[in-house]
Design a protein around this motif. Sequence first.
Motif, PDB file in Angstrom:
ATOM      1  N   ALA A 209      -0.641  13.692 -16.621  1.00 19.56           N
ATOM      2  CA  ALA A 209       0.716  13.228 -16.911  1.00 19.56           C
ATOM      3  C   ALA A 209       1.569  13.199 -15.647  1.00 19.56           C
ATOM      4  CB  ALA A 209       1.349  14.130 -17.970  1.00 19.56           C
ATOM      5  N   ILE A 210       1.473  14.260 -14.843  1.00 18.14           N
ATOM      6  CA  ILE A 210       2.265  14.307 -13.612  1.00 18.14           C
ATOM      7  C   ILE A 210       1.804  13.236 -12.630  1.00 18.14           C
ATOM      8  CG2 ILE A 210       2.853  15.721 -11.619  1.00 18.14           C
ATOM      9  CD1 ILE A 210       2.715  18.158 -13.402  1.00 18.14           C
ATOM     10  N   ALA A 211       0.470  13.014 -12.531  1.00 17.68           N
ATOM     11  CA  ALA A 211      -0.053  12.014 -11.607  1.00 17.68           C
ATOM     12  C   ALA A 211       0.372  10.612 -12.021  1.00 17.68           C
ATOM     13  CB  ALA A 211      -1.578  12.119 -11.536  1.00 17.68           C
ATOM     14  N   ILE A 212       0.322  10.309 -13.318  1.00 21.15           N
ATOM     15  CA  ILE A 212       0.729   8.978 -13.788  1.00 21.15           C
ATOM     16  C   ILE A 212       2.225   8.772 -13.563  1.00 21.15           C
ATOM     17  CG2 ILE A 212       0.986   7.546 -15.851  1.00 21.15           C
ATOM     18  CD1 ILE A 212      -1.602   8.798 -16.887  1.00 21.15           C
ATOM     19  N   ALA A 213       3.014   9.793 -13.879  1.00 17.79           N
ATOM     20  CA  ALA A 213       4.447   9.685 -13.647  1.00 17.79           C
ATOM     21  C   ALA A 213       4.750   9.462 -12.167  1.00 17.79           C
ATOM     22  CB  ALA A 213       5.161  10.944 -14.147  1.00 17.79           C
ATOM     23  N   GLY A 214       4.001  10.155 -11.277  1.00 19.55           N
ATOM     24  CA  GLY A 214       4.194   9.970  -9.842  1.00 19.55           C
ATOM     25  C   GLY A 214       3.846   8.569  -9.390  1.00 19.55           C
ATOM     26  N   ALA A 215       2.768   7.999  -9.974  1.00 14.96           N
ATOM     27  CA  ALA A 215       2.374   6.639  -9.607  1.00 14.96           C
ATOM     28  C   ALA A 215       3.415   5.620 -10.059  1.00 14.96           C
ATOM     29  CB  ALA A 215       1.011   6.314 -10.208  1.00 14.96           C
ATOM     30  N   VAL A 216       3.924   5.774 -11.287  1.00 14.72           N
ATOM     31  CA  VAL A 216       4.949   4.861 -11.787  1.00 14.72           C
ATOM     32  C   VAL A 216       6.218   4.953 -10.941  1.00 14.72           C
ATOM     33  CG1 VAL A 216       6.458   4.348 -13.751  1.00 14.72           C
ATOM     34  CG2 VAL A 216       4.037   4.880 -14.132  1.00 14.72           C
ATOM     35  N   PHE A 217       6.622   6.196 -10.643  1.00 14.71           N
ATOM     36  CA  PHE A 217       7.813   6.387  -9.823  1.00 14.71           C
ATOM     37  C   PHE A 217       7.615   5.794  -8.435  1.00 14.71           C
ATOM     38  CE2 PHE A 217      10.340   8.907  -6.832  1.00 14.71           C
ATOM     39  CZ  PHE A 217      11.607   8.727  -7.373  1.00 14.71           C
ATOM     40  N   SER A 218       6.411   5.925  -7.875  1.00 21.73           N
ATOM     41  CA  SER A 218       6.123   5.374  -6.552  1.00 21.73           C
ATOM     42  C   SER A 218       6.248   3.854  -6.568  1.00 21.73           C
ATOM     43  CB  SER A 218       4.730   5.788  -6.106  1.00 21.73           C
ATOM     44  OG  SER A 218       4.390   5.189  -4.874  1.00 21.73           O
ATOM     45  N   TYR A 219       5.752   3.213  -7.631  1.00 20.49           N
ATOM     46  CA  TYR A 219       5.848   1.754  -7.724  1.00 20.49           C
ATOM     47  C   TYR A 219       7.303   1.307  -7.828  1.00 20.49           C
ATOM     48  CZ  TYR A 219       5.700  -2.955  -9.627  1.00 20.49           C
ATOM     49  OH  TYR A 219       5.922  -4.290  -9.834  1.00 20.49           O
ATOM     50  N   LEU A 220       8.069   1.977  -8.707  1.00 21.81           N
ATOM     51  CA  LEU A 220       9.472   1.598  -8.872  1.00 21.81           C
ATOM     52  C   LEU A 220      10.261   1.817  -7.586  1.00 21.81           C
ATOM     53  CD1 LEU A 220      10.168   3.062 -12.432  1.00 21.81           C
ATOM     54  CD2 LEU A 220       9.750   0.666 -11.812  1.00 21.81           C
ATOM     55  N   ARG A 221       9.965   2.923  -6.886  1.00 24.82           N
ATOM     56  CA  ARG A 221      10.669   3.197  -5.632  1.00 24.82           C
ATOM     57  C   ARG A 221      10.338   2.129  -4.597  1.00 24.82           C
ATOM     58  NH1 ARG A 221       9.562   8.991  -3.335  1.00 24.82           N
ATOM     59  NH2 ARG A 221       7.472   8.095  -3.336  1.00 24.82           N
ATOM     60  N   TRP A 222       9.058   1.715  -4.534  1.00 21.81           N
ATOM     61  CA  TRP A 222       8.676   0.666  -3.593  1.00 21.81           C
ATOM     62  C   TRP A 222       9.332  -0.660  -3.953  1.00 21.81           C
ATOM     63  CZ3 TRP A 222       5.785  -3.738  -4.993  1.00 21.81           C
ATOM     64  CH2 TRP A 222       5.467  -4.584  -3.927  1.00 21.81           C
ATOM     65  N   LYS A 223       9.357  -0.997  -5.238  1.00 22.96           N
ATOM     66  CA  LYS A 223       9.919  -2.260  -5.678  1.00 22.96           C
ATOM     67  C   LYS A 223      11.410  -2.344  -5.384  1.00 22.96           C
ATOM     68  CE  LYS A 223       9.216  -6.197  -7.825  1.00 22.96           C
ATOM     69  NZ  LYS A 223       8.279  -7.209  -7.264  1.00 22.96           N
ATOM     70  N   ARG A 224      12.094  -1.221  -5.459  1.00 26.10           N
ATOM     71  CA  ARG A 224      13.546  -1.202  -5.283  1.00 26.10           C
ATOM     72  C   ARG A 224      13.964  -0.921  -3.836  1.00 26.10           C
ATOM     73  NH1 ARG A 224      16.867  -3.302  -8.718  1.00 26.10           N
ATOM     74  NH2 ARG A 224      18.371  -1.587  -8.722  1.00 26.10           N
ATOM     75  N   LEU A 225      13.000  -0.689  -2.948  1.00 25.49           N
ATOM     76  CA  LEU A 225      13.309  -0.461  -1.530  1.00 25.49           C
ATOM     77  C   LEU A 225      13.147  -1.768  -0.772  1.00 25.49           C
ATOM     78  CD1 LEU A 225      13.876   1.390   0.928  1.00 25.49           C
ATOM     79  CD2 LEU A 225      11.414   1.811   1.038  1.00 25.49           C
TER      80      LEU A 225
ATOM     81  N   LEU B 172       0.813  -1.218   0.000  1.00 22.03           N
ATOM     82  CA  LEU B 172       0.000   0.000   0.000  1.00 22.03           C
ATOM     83  C   LEU B 172       0.846   1.268   0.000  1.00 22.03           C
ATOM     84  CD1 LEU B 172      -3.000  -0.779   2.383  1.00 22.03           C
ATOM     85  CD2 LEU B 172      -3.084  -0.273  -0.061  1.00 22.03           C
ATOM     86  N   SER B 173       2.157   1.121   0.217  1.00 21.45           N
ATOM     87  CA  SER B 173       3.039   2.282   0.114  1.00 21.45           C
ATOM     88  C   SER B 173       2.974   2.901  -1.278  1.00 21.45           C
ATOM     89  CB  SER B 173       4.482   1.886   0.435  1.00 21.45           C
ATOM     90  OG  SER B 173       4.586   1.316   1.720  1.00 21.45           O
ATOM     91  N   VAL B 174       2.702   2.067  -2.278  1.00 22.71           N
ATOM     92  CA  VAL B 174       2.569   2.568  -3.646  1.00 22.71           C
ATOM     93  C   VAL B 174       1.396   3.534  -3.741  1.00 22.71           C
ATOM     94  CG1 VAL B 174       2.223   1.918  -6.053  1.00 22.71           C
ATOM     95  CG2 VAL B 174       3.589   0.462  -4.546  1.00 22.71           C
ATOM     96  N   ALA B 175       0.290   3.196  -3.068  1.00 23.26           N
ATOM     97  CA  ALA B 175      -0.876   4.070  -3.102  1.00 23.26           C
ATOM     98  C   ALA B 175      -0.593   5.415  -2.445  1.00 23.26           C
ATOM     99  CB  ALA B 175      -2.057   3.387  -2.406  1.00 23.26           C
ATOM    100  N   VAL B 176       0.186   5.402  -1.355  1.00 20.94           N
ATOM    101  CA  VAL B 176       0.544   6.659  -0.697  1.00 20.94           C
ATOM    102  C   VAL B 176       1.346   7.545  -1.642  1.00 20.94           C
ATOM    103  CG1 VAL B 176       1.786   7.695   1.234  1.00 20.94           C
ATOM    104  CG2 VAL B 176       0.488   5.600   1.578  1.00 20.94           C
ATOM    105  N   GLY B 177       2.348   6.959  -2.310  1.00 26.12           N
ATOM    106  CA  GLY B 177       3.145   7.730  -3.252  1.00 26.12           C
ATOM    107  C   GLY B 177       2.340   8.221  -4.431  1.00 26.12           C
ATOM    108  N   ALA B 178       1.402   7.386  -4.932  1.00 27.41           N
ATOM    109  CA  ALA B 178       0.575   7.790  -6.069  1.00 27.41           C
ATOM    110  C   ALA B 178      -0.339   8.954  -5.690  1.00 27.41           C
ATOM    111  CB  ALA B 178      -0.245   6.606  -6.563  1.00 27.41           C
ATOM    112  N   LEU B 179      -0.950   8.898  -4.512  1.00 28.97           N
ATOM    113  CA  LEU B 179      -1.822   9.987  -4.081  1.00 28.97           C
ATOM    114  C   LEU B 179      -1.018  11.259  -3.821  1.00 28.97           C
ATOM    115  CD1 LEU B 179      -4.226   8.034  -1.709  1.00 28.97           C
ATOM    116  CD2 LEU B 179      -4.729   8.954  -3.974  1.00 28.97           C
ATOM    117  N   ALA B 180       0.207  11.106  -3.332  1.00 32.19           N
ATOM    118  CA  ALA B 180       1.063  12.282  -3.162  1.00 32.19           C
ATOM    119  C   ALA B 180       1.400  12.898  -4.512  1.00 32.19           C
ATOM    120  CB  ALA B 180       2.336  11.896  -2.413  1.00 32.19           C
TER     121      ALA B 180
END
Length: 538
Positions: free
Chosen positions: A77-93, A37-45
């Motif tokens: 565009a910014i929201a989608i980019a933020g969601a993708v970045f949030s997923y990658l950051r979670w996956k790599r943490l 669910l950390s991905v959802a937090v980053g996506a909403l941010a």
Amino acid sequence: MSEQAAPASPTVSVPSTAKPGAAGESPAVQAQNTAPLSVAVGALAGLQNAIFPAAAAMFGTGIGGFGIVIGLFVGAAIAIAGAVFSYLRWKRLTYTIGDQDIRVESGILSRTARSVPYERIQDVSLEQKLLPRLLGLVEVKFETGAGGGEDLSLAYLKNADGEVLREVVRERRDGVESPVSERGGELETTASSSAEEAETLFSMGPKRLFTFGLFEFSLAVFAVLGGALQYLDSFVPFDFWDVDFWRGIASEQTDRFAGLGAYSQMLGAIAGFMAIIAIGSATGLARTFAREWEFRLTRTPRGFRRQRGLFTKTDVVMPMHRVQGLKIGTRFIRYRFGWHSLKFVSLAQDAGSSSHVVAPFAQLDELEPIVEAAGFRMPPSDANWHRATQAYRNVGIAGDVVLYAVAMVVAGGLTYAFSRDWMAFAIGAVIVVAVLDVLASFVSWRFKRHALDAEQIIAVAGIFAPATQIATRVKLHSVEISQGPFARRFGYASLHLGLAGGEFEIPGIPLDRARDVRAKVLDTIAATDFSQLESQTG
């Protein structure tokens, strides 16, 4: 009687404590990710961060059909980019709990790995901002006392997993038997660990928070409004910064209230003053309720536990043996009503400060149980107080006089060059401030004092808002005597006491007194076996 099945216990993967080759040895623990669910937090941010760029694009291209399309496109565009970045950051943490340390690896393009030994971890705290709190997530912070923003954190874990991880790290750090049970290479909480006996030492309800908020008068809202007014032209049909427009409004209002006579200006001034008081009080109340909501300080077998926060909830536990000193403070108006604050000096950080607030708004009799629970004592009424020397006071006053003389010359020269009519006023203002400052320095000298007993050293300073600092002699690390040119000439010195996580200075005392205090403190330190100190006081 029917039996109910016990709820499933949260688990955190850790390496087995079994020796290599022993029967039942658990497999090596792999690095694990934080809660999905950390991905959802980053996506909403990211969605939140897209609002202002989208609005700027919309207003920049004109508020019409085309402008709305452009704004929505930019925001999406910014929201989608933020969601993708949030997923990658979670996956790599990932994080790994080892026998000797905890290791965290992060980074999308470049990897960063940090390993912190358990013995370096001063505290493990839990923090919940509003959005993660709604999703049942918590950020785990490992405070090392290194400062400079280098502390380790994991964002985010499930609430129960965060509690288990904190318990595991504390047990590994303290090197005692863990109240968690092993099962297949994982540790899970037992009933005893989640039901620690806790004694409430201090708490604040809504009534106390309301009183506290009234003393937290703040005009910070005006700074926020000032920044918002910079963008007001896009939302109002007139130029907000047009002086002629507001001059016309003022003229109309003056004509309207002219019938009130000479008292109209007085009433307007009173109304404006009351509006400032109301806004400042409302701001202070809002900040106090948001920060201190459900404030509770309890004493558990692990130490002092402090919980607070409305939108951002924090849960901090400070082991008793890590409390290095105390700070009791107040403010000018609060002191008249008997309100004080209490802070623990610790190696761990508390919102960027080396002192943990454990009672932000309390009477002295409410502080006594907390002070005693921490192993300290309030200053006795019959303490043998010692003051700074008169020479220290006189040297300080002489230095202030020299500085104000320079300021008077500068103020006089500037006003003489630009407007001679204001020269006398500028010099007079400097003289008035200088006289008041010198008088305050002369009087405050009598209120700056210290006392030393068999266990503690206490320092008090301040006239209208006295501040008290207390340290136990056994927890001081060093004692230093320093003297400047004037101090050597007039026979006084400043005593610097080495206190982990804080500073403790006693200035301007006689040199013989400084040497006597140093000798007594060093005798206490030398007589202490510091290898046994933690076990004795924990």
